[in-house]
Design an enzyme around this catalytic site. Sequence first.
Site, mmCIF file in Angstrom:
data_model
loop_
_atom_site.group_PDB
_atom_site.id
_atom_site.type_symbol
_atom_site.label_atom_id
_atom_site.label_comp_id
_atom_site.label_asym_id
_atom_site.label_seq_id
_atom_site.Cartn_x
_atom_site.Cartn_y
_atom_site.Cartn_z
ATOM 1 N N SER A 251 21.740 12.258 11.336
ATOM 2 C CA SER A 251 22.893 11.973 12.187
ATOM 3 C C SER A 251 23.652 10.749 11.654
ATOM 4 C CB SER A 251 22.461 11.795 13.641
ATOM 5 O OG SER A 251 23.563 11.769 14.522
ATOM 6 N N HIS B 209 25.658 16.375 19.013
ATOM 7 C CA HIS B 209 25.575 17.563 18.166
ATOM 8 C C HIS B 209 25.698 18.854 18.970
ATOM 9 C CE1 HIS B 209 24.690 14.854 14.918
ATOM 10 N NE2 HIS B 209 23.719 14.324 15.625
#
Length: 390
Positions: A153, A270
Site C-alpha cells: 500500500s 483499497h
Amino acid sequence: MSVRFVRAAWARGLGPSCCRGASSFPVPPPDAQGVAELLRDATGAEEEAPSTATERRMPGQYSVLLFPGQGSQVVGMGRGLLSYPRVRELYAAAHRVLGYDLLELSLHGPQEDLDRTVHCQPAIFVASLAAVEKLHHLQPSVIENCVAAAGFSVGEFAALVFAGAMEFSEGLYAVKIRAEAMQEASDAVPSGMLSILGQPQSKFNLACLEAREHCKSLGIENPVCEVSNYLFPDCRVISGHLEALRFLRKNSSKYHFRRTRMLPVSGAFHTRLMEPAVEPLMQVLKAIDVKKPLVSVYSNVHGHRYMHPTHIQKLLAQQVVSPVKWEQTMHAIYKRKKGSEFPKTFEVGPGQQLGAILKSCNLQAWKSYSPVDVLQTLEHIDPDPEESPR
C-alpha cells in the site's frame, strides 16, 4: 549493477533535485533545501570510477527490500534510527514538507493520533526510508546488491523512492495528499478493514455477498464489502461498511473463518469507498517527473514489476481503490527453480508483518529474511527466526 550505481541511486532518490517538478504541484510543497547534501552517499560512491566489469554474484548474495504499509505504525518508531547518519535531517526535511513535527509524533504519540490515516502514512513512509539509511550504514552490501523492492500500500511509495523513480520530497508530498484524501473519504462513511485467517473451505466471496445483502436490509445503499488484501493462502483482508464487517465477525463460523481481527485503520482502503481520493492523488502524480526504477519494483495492483514510468503514475492512483495483491507479488519475486538459492530479504520499516506473510507464502525464502528494527537503540540484534512477528 555496480556498487557505484546503486549507492548513487539511493543517495539521489532521497535528496538531490528534491524539488524537481515542484512548481507544477497543485499546492507547492514547502522548501526542502539541503536534503540533497544531507542524504548523499557518505562513502563518496558517486565519485568512484565506473566499474569496468559487472561482478558475478550468486543468488544468495542478492537482496530484496520490503516496505510495510499502514497498520504497522507504533509509538516509538524511529527511536532506533536516530543515531545513524542523516536520519534526523530526513525527519527535519519531512517537517518542512508536512508542516508538523513528524518525529515528535512518531516517538511520543499519542497512539490515537499516530493511527490517523493523515499521520500514519507519512510516518511509515519516512520511518521506512530512515530504516534504509540504517541498513545502508550497517550493511552497505545489501543496498549495493539489491535487485527488487516492493511496498505494501503506502509502502509502495517508499519502495519507488528507494529505487530512484521519484525524489523524497515528491514522494512524501504525494503521500501527504493521498493520506489527507483517504482520511476525508474514511470520515465520510463508517467503514474499516477486517483481517481474516481462513482455511481451504472458507467462502470469502459468499461471505461478502451475504454481508452486502445484510447491509441492504438495514437501509444502506450500495453497500461495500469485498476483498481488499490478498495476504497469503487462505488469508484475506475484507473491507467495507462497518455493518458488513460486524456481520462477518458474528457469522464467521458459517464461512469457515478461523480468526478475524479488525485492523487499526480508519476506513475501507483499497475499495471503491476510496474513489474520492483518486483524483487528488492523480493530480499530484501527474506533476511528478517519474523515472524508471533502477531496481525492479512490483505493483500492488497486479503483482508484477513496473515496466514504464507512465504505468507507475496510473497504477499508484488505481491502487487506492484496488485490492493489494501481495500474495501474488511474493510469488512473482521469489519464483525459483527447485534447489535455487533465495536472495536475502529485509523488511525496512516498523513491524515484522511482511516477514510473517513471507513465511506463510514461501518458507524457504523466509529463512533468509531479517527485519530492520526501528525501535530499539542497540546496534544490531539478529532476530530469532522462531519468534512470532508482531
